[in-house]
Write a protein that holds these residues in place. Sequence first.
Motif, mmCIF file in Angstrom:
data_model
loop_
_atom_site.group_PDB
_atom_site.id
_atom_site.type_symbol
_atom_site.label_atom_id
_atom_site.label_comp_id
_atom_site.label_asym_id
_atom_site.label_seq_id
_atom_site.Cartn_x
_atom_site.Cartn_y
_atom_site.Cartn_z
ATOM 1 N N VAL A 129 0.825 -1.394 -0.236
ATOM 2 C CA VAL A 129 -0.217 0.157 0.367
ATOM 3 C C VAL A 129 0.948 1.197 0.115
ATOM 4 O O VAL A 129 1.252 1.548 1.191
ATOM 5 C CB VAL A 129 -0.715 0.229 1.355
ATOM 6 N N ILE A 130 0.308 1.678 -1.275
ATOM 7 C CA ILE A 130 1.652 2.918 -1.537
ATOM 8 C C ILE A 130 1.547 4.161 -0.903
ATOM 9 O O ILE A 130 0.046 4.824 -2.225
ATOM 10 C CB ILE A 130 2.561 2.918 -2.674
ATOM 11 N N PRO A 131 1.626 5.295 -0.308
ATOM 12 C CA PRO A 131 0.092 7.038 0.208
ATOM 13 C C PRO A 131 0.767 7.640 -0.663
ATOM 14 O O PRO A 131 1.972 7.578 -1.223
ATOM 15 C CB PRO A 131 0.788 6.798 1.733
ATOM 16 N N ILE A 132 0.176 8.144 -1.700
ATOM 17 C CA ILE A 132 0.795 9.189 -2.607
ATOM 18 C C ILE A 132 0.085 10.533 -2.951
ATOM 19 O O ILE A 132 -1.073 11.273 -2.595
ATOM 20 C CB ILE A 132 0.919 8.793 -3.692
ATOM 21 N N GLU A 133 0.680 11.977 -2.678
ATOM 22 C CA GLU A 133 0.477 13.403 -2.762
ATOM 23 C C GLU A 133 -0.358 13.118 -4.099
ATOM 24 O O GLU A 133 0.784 13.596 -5.138
ATOM 25 C CB GLU A 133 1.291 14.366 -1.880
ATOM 26 N N SER A 134 -1.401 13.244 -4.046
ATOM 27 C CA SER A 134 -1.720 13.636 -5.408
ATOM 28 C C SER A 134 -3.577 14.478 -5.772
ATOM 29 O O SER A 134 -4.254 14.188 -4.835
ATOM 30 C CB SER A 134 -2.415 12.442 -6.795
ATOM 31 N N ASP A 135 -3.825 15.463 -6.551
ATOM 32 C CA ASP A 135 -5.048 15.593 -7.093
ATOM 33 C C ASP A 135 -5.333 15.024 -7.691
ATOM 34 O O ASP A 135 -5.028 15.053 -9.087
ATOM 35 C CB ASP A 135 -3.967 17.548 -6.940
ATOM 36 N N LEU A 136 -6.095 14.300 -6.762
ATOM 37 C CA LEU A 136 -7.086 13.275 -8.084
ATOM 38 C C LEU A 136 -5.933 12.975 -8.356
ATOM 39 O O LEU A 136 -4.976 11.745 -8.225
ATOM 40 C CB LEU A 136 -8.209 13.800 -8.796
ATOM 41 N N ARG A 196 -17.195 14.619 -11.327
ATOM 42 C CA ARG A 196 -17.328 14.642 -12.434
ATOM 43 C C ARG A 196 -15.741 14.395 -13.155
ATOM 44 O O ARG A 196 -15.593 13.975 -14.417
ATOM 45 C CB ARG A 196 -17.587 16.278 -13.341
ATOM 46 N N THR A 197 -14.497 15.190 -12.915
ATOM 47 C CA THR A 197 -13.157 14.414 -13.373
ATOM 48 C C THR A 197 -13.286 13.380 -12.682
ATOM 49 O O THR A 197 -12.309 12.488 -13.338
ATOM 50 C CB THR A 197 -12.209 15.373 -11.907
ATOM 51 N N ILE A 198 -13.419 12.751 -11.359
ATOM 52 C CA ILE A 198 -12.716 11.140 -11.972
ATOM 53 C C ILE A 198 -14.064 10.366 -12.666
ATOM 54 O O ILE A 198 -12.638 9.492 -12.932
ATOM 55 C CB ILE A 198 -13.601 11.032 -9.840
#
Length: 287
Positions: free
Chosen positions: A167-174, A224-226
Amino acid sequence: MLRWAVTQMQAADIYFGHGTDNSYSEAQVLLAAVLHLDFTQLDQFADARLTQDERAAFAELLEQRIEQRIPAAYLVGQAWFAGLPFLVDERVLVPRSPIAELIARRFTPWLQQAPTRILDLCTGSGCIAIACAYAFPEAEVDALDISIDALSVAEQNIAYHEVEERVIPIESDLYQAIPGQRYDLIVTNPPYVDAEDMADLPAEFSHEPELGLAAGNDGLDLVRTIMREAPEHLNDQGILICEVGNSMLALIAEYPHVPFTWIEFEHGGEGVFMLSKADLVRFQHEF
């Protein structure tokens, strides 16, 4: 002491819904934490007397619960999701998604085979990502969130459950941080509370991060973006599982031709849909 706590909470007319749905369960959570017991053990010791210090500690927690409207999960620093314990504080939402039931069912009948790559968007505490790692021991899970604070909590939970290698946590805007990455399953419980509901939420919600709740006037800003970008991140047989809660009606009204599969739950909850990659591609221009 349990009876007294139930009476106090019911008299105060507080809101339940952050891990429990009634005053008795909420009191059990608080008392179990004070006594360092699993709440399932409380009945075994129902005739035992509390020490003076234990009574004082319990009364203090109960006062905070009632006077400050702090959910029990935050007061004790723990919540349960999919049968697993998770560390929580006010940097993340209290886990409570009905998606837990889907994980227990291994997303049948919609997944044709066990996924090897899973994406959890808006991971928060990491509870969905970690529960998926338990359900699919051969899978790798990327856990994305825009909030550094939330990811710090997720990292604690990943370490607690000893799934750091999968399980890899990643900072991301979507999807921003994972260009070109594809998955067999995208599962997400994004912010979906509309402006009207945000204004009317009970006081307990004020302790949760607004970033994890609010999603514009109709609650669909992120959804919507998802949906629009999901096809670029799904394998051919992949599926999207997305929770939209009370914004379900707004979503149906805006996209009446999209064949959402609305999932029914045995243990309560609604507003979770499934879309296949094929359907996402077919209606991508509408999102």
